[in-house]
Design a protein around this motif. Structure first.
Motif, mmCIF file in Angstrom:
data_model
loop_
_atom_site.group_PDB
_atom_site.id
_atom_site.type_symbol
_atom_site.label_atom_id
_atom_site.label_comp_id
_atom_site.label_asym_id
_atom_site.label_seq_id
_atom_site.Cartn_x
_atom_site.Cartn_y
_atom_site.Cartn_z
ATOM 1 N N GLN A 44 0.853 -1.181 0.000
ATOM 2 C CA GLN A 44 0.000 0.000 0.000
ATOM 3 C C GLN A 44 0.893 1.236 0.000
ATOM 4 N N VAL A 45 0.279 2.384 -0.291
ATOM 5 C CA VAL A 45 0.983 3.658 -0.248
ATOM 6 C C VAL A 45 0.203 4.596 0.669
ATOM 7 N N GLY A 46 0.930 5.492 1.346
ATOM 8 C CA GLY A 46 0.280 6.420 2.253
ATOM 9 C C GLY A 46 0.964 7.771 2.222
ATOM 10 N N ALA A 47 0.244 8.779 2.719
ATOM 11 C CA ALA A 47 0.771 10.142 2.748
ATOM 12 C C ALA A 47 0.804 10.652 4.187
ATOM 13 N N LEU A 48 1.974 11.139 4.593
ATOM 14 C CA LEU A 48 2.069 11.869 5.847
ATOM 15 C C LEU A 48 1.964 13.343 5.479
ATOM 16 N N ALA A 49 0.740 13.855 5.578
ATOM 17 C CA ALA A 49 0.452 15.241 5.201
ATOM 18 C C ALA A 49 0.853 16.158 6.345
ATOM 19 N N TRP A 50 1.493 17.277 6.006
ATOM 20 C CA TRP A 50 1.980 18.182 7.038
ATOM 21 C C TRP A 50 1.857 19.640 6.609
ATOM 22 N N ARG A 51 1.901 20.530 7.613
ATOM 23 C CA ARG A 51 1.910 21.970 7.383
ATOM 24 C C ARG A 51 2.391 22.642 8.668
ATOM 25 N N PHE A 52 2.717 23.904 8.538
ATOM 26 C CA PHE A 52 3.038 24.698 9.725
ATOM 27 C C PHE A 52 1.803 25.503 10.097
ATOM 28 N N ASP A 53 1.441 25.463 11.377
ATOM 29 C CA ASP A 53 0.300 26.202 11.898
ATOM 30 C C ASP A 53 0.833 27.132 12.981
ATOM 31 N N GLN A 54 0.900 28.417 12.670
ATOM 32 C CA GLN A 54 1.461 29.416 13.569
ATOM 33 C C GLN A 54 2.859 29.019 14.035
ATOM 34 N N GLY A 55 3.666 28.541 13.064
ATOM 35 C CA GLY A 55 5.048 28.177 13.334
ATOM 36 C C GLY A 55 5.246 26.802 13.934
ATOM 37 N N VAL A 56 4.158 26.053 14.169
ATOM 38 C CA VAL A 56 4.247 24.713 14.760
ATOM 39 C C VAL A 56 3.985 23.676 13.677
ATOM 40 N N LEU A 57 4.898 22.716 13.545
ATOM 41 C CA LEU A 57 4.729 21.637 12.577
ATOM 42 C C LEU A 57 3.613 20.717 13.034
ATOM 43 N N LYS A 58 2.635 20.497 12.135
ATOM 44 C CA LYS A 58 1.532 19.584 12.433
ATOM 45 C C LYS A 58 1.363 18.599 11.285
ATOM 46 N N VAL A 59 0.933 17.395 11.629
ATOM 47 C CA VAL A 59 0.643 16.365 10.632
ATOM 48 C C VAL A 59 -0.835 16.015 10.718
ATOM 49 N N LEU A 60 -1.331 15.459 9.640
ATOM 50 C CA LEU A 60 -2.756 15.164 9.531
ATOM 51 C C LEU A 60 -3.025 13.673 9.681
ATOM 52 N N LEU A 61 -3.896 13.355 10.621
ATOM 53 C CA LEU A 61 -4.401 11.989 10.755
ATOM 54 C C LEU A 61 -5.894 12.014 10.461
ATOM 55 N N VAL A 62 -6.395 10.900 9.980
ATOM 56 C CA VAL A 62 -7.830 10.741 9.748
ATOM 57 C C VAL A 62 -8.305 9.529 10.531
ATOM 58 N N THR A 63 -9.605 9.468 10.761
ATOM 59 C CA THR A 63 -10.155 8.287 11.418
ATOM 60 C C THR A 63 -10.404 7.212 10.370
ATOM 61 N N SER A 64 -10.204 5.974 10.774
ATOM 62 C CA SER A 64 -10.507 4.871 9.864
ATOM 63 C C SER A 64 -12.022 4.720 9.763
ATOM 64 N N ARG A 65 -12.481 4.161 8.666
ATOM 65 C CA ARG A 65 -13.927 4.015 8.469
ATOM 66 C C ARG A 65 -14.528 2.971 9.392
ATOM 67 N N ASP A 66 -13.794 1.912 9.672
ATOM 68 C CA ASP A 66 -14.386 0.810 10.433
ATOM 69 C C ASP A 66 -14.267 0.976 11.946
ATOM 70 N N THR A 67 -13.081 1.307 12.448
ATOM 71 C CA THR A 67 -12.891 1.340 13.905
ATOM 72 C C THR A 67 -12.800 2.750 14.483
ATOM 73 N N GLY A 68 -12.592 3.758 13.641
ATOM 74 C CA GLY A 68 -12.458 5.119 14.129
ATOM 75 C C GLY A 68 -11.084 5.431 14.705
ATOM 76 N N ARG A 69 -10.126 4.492 14.555
ATOM 77 C CA ARG A 69 -8.778 4.757 15.061
ATOM 78 C C ARG A 69 -8.069 5.738 14.142
ATOM 79 N N PHE A 70 -7.012 6.357 14.645
ATOM 80 C CA PHE A 70 -6.270 7.330 13.855
ATOM 81 C C PHE A 70 -5.287 6.640 12.917
ATOM 82 N N VAL A 71 -5.305 7.068 11.651
ATOM 83 C CA VAL A 71 -4.435 6.517 10.611
ATOM 84 C C VAL A 71 -3.988 7.659 9.696
ATOM 85 N N ILE A 72 -3.015 7.372 8.846
ATOM 86 C CA ILE A 72 -2.690 8.310 7.775
ATOM 87 C C ILE A 72 -3.506 7.891 6.552
#
Length: 151
Positions: free
Chosen positions: A20-48
């Motif tokens: 599989q392939v995945g994306a670690l999406a990131w940006r700076f928010d007011q100078g702080v590095l943040k990454v994006l996680l989403v909830t999985s469709r089945d269990t609601g756990r955090f994933v990329i």
């Protein structure tokens, strides 16, 4: 009824994880590095955002497509992976498929208000420490903890 896929094997017959392939999406928010996680469709756990490789798309472009579909973000994706991790994709009672996800960095340039899986997932921007603590896979947690923004 869900049909069980045949396991992939190497030349010696050993089971190999599905790719599989995945994306670690990131940006700076007011100078702080943040990454994006989403909830999985089945269990609601955090994933990329992640999914299967796509014909006619490079792996990094396929990872970018998954980030759009699952999280509603777009941007510049690294051409080289930043790491990989394994997890078990659960298809139902008694059936899991071992997968190896190759992860690409994505510098987010746009965040959409509508996207294909908006009604199925929630996106969350987190610091590296928060994200590393909220994913279940130890190898993914390490990728996040050690992440240095690259494109």
């Amino acid at each position: 009824m869900l049909m069980e896929p045949l396991p992939r094997t190497d030349s010696e017959g050993a089971n190999q994880p599905r790719k599989q392939v995945g994306a670690l999406a990131w940006r700076f928010d007011q100078g702080v590095l943040k990454v994006l996680l989403v909830t999985s469709r089945d269990t609601g756990r955090f994933v990329i955002p992640k999914g299967w490789p796509m014909k006619r798309l490079s792996n990094s472009r396929a990872a970018a497509r998954e980030a759009y579909e699952e999280a509603g973000v777009g941007g510049k994706t690294s051409s080289q992976p930043i790491g990989s991790y394994e997890y078990n994709k659960i298809f139902g009672p008694g059936f899991a498929l071992q997968c190896r996800v190759t992860v690409y960095s994505m510098q987010v340039a746009k965040v959409l208000s509508k996207w294909p899986e908006k009604s199925e997932r929630t996106r969350h921007w987190m610091t590296l420490d928060e994200a590393a603590a909220n994913v279940d896979e130890p190898e993914l947690s390490a990728i996040i903890e050690e992440f240095v923004p690259v494109v």
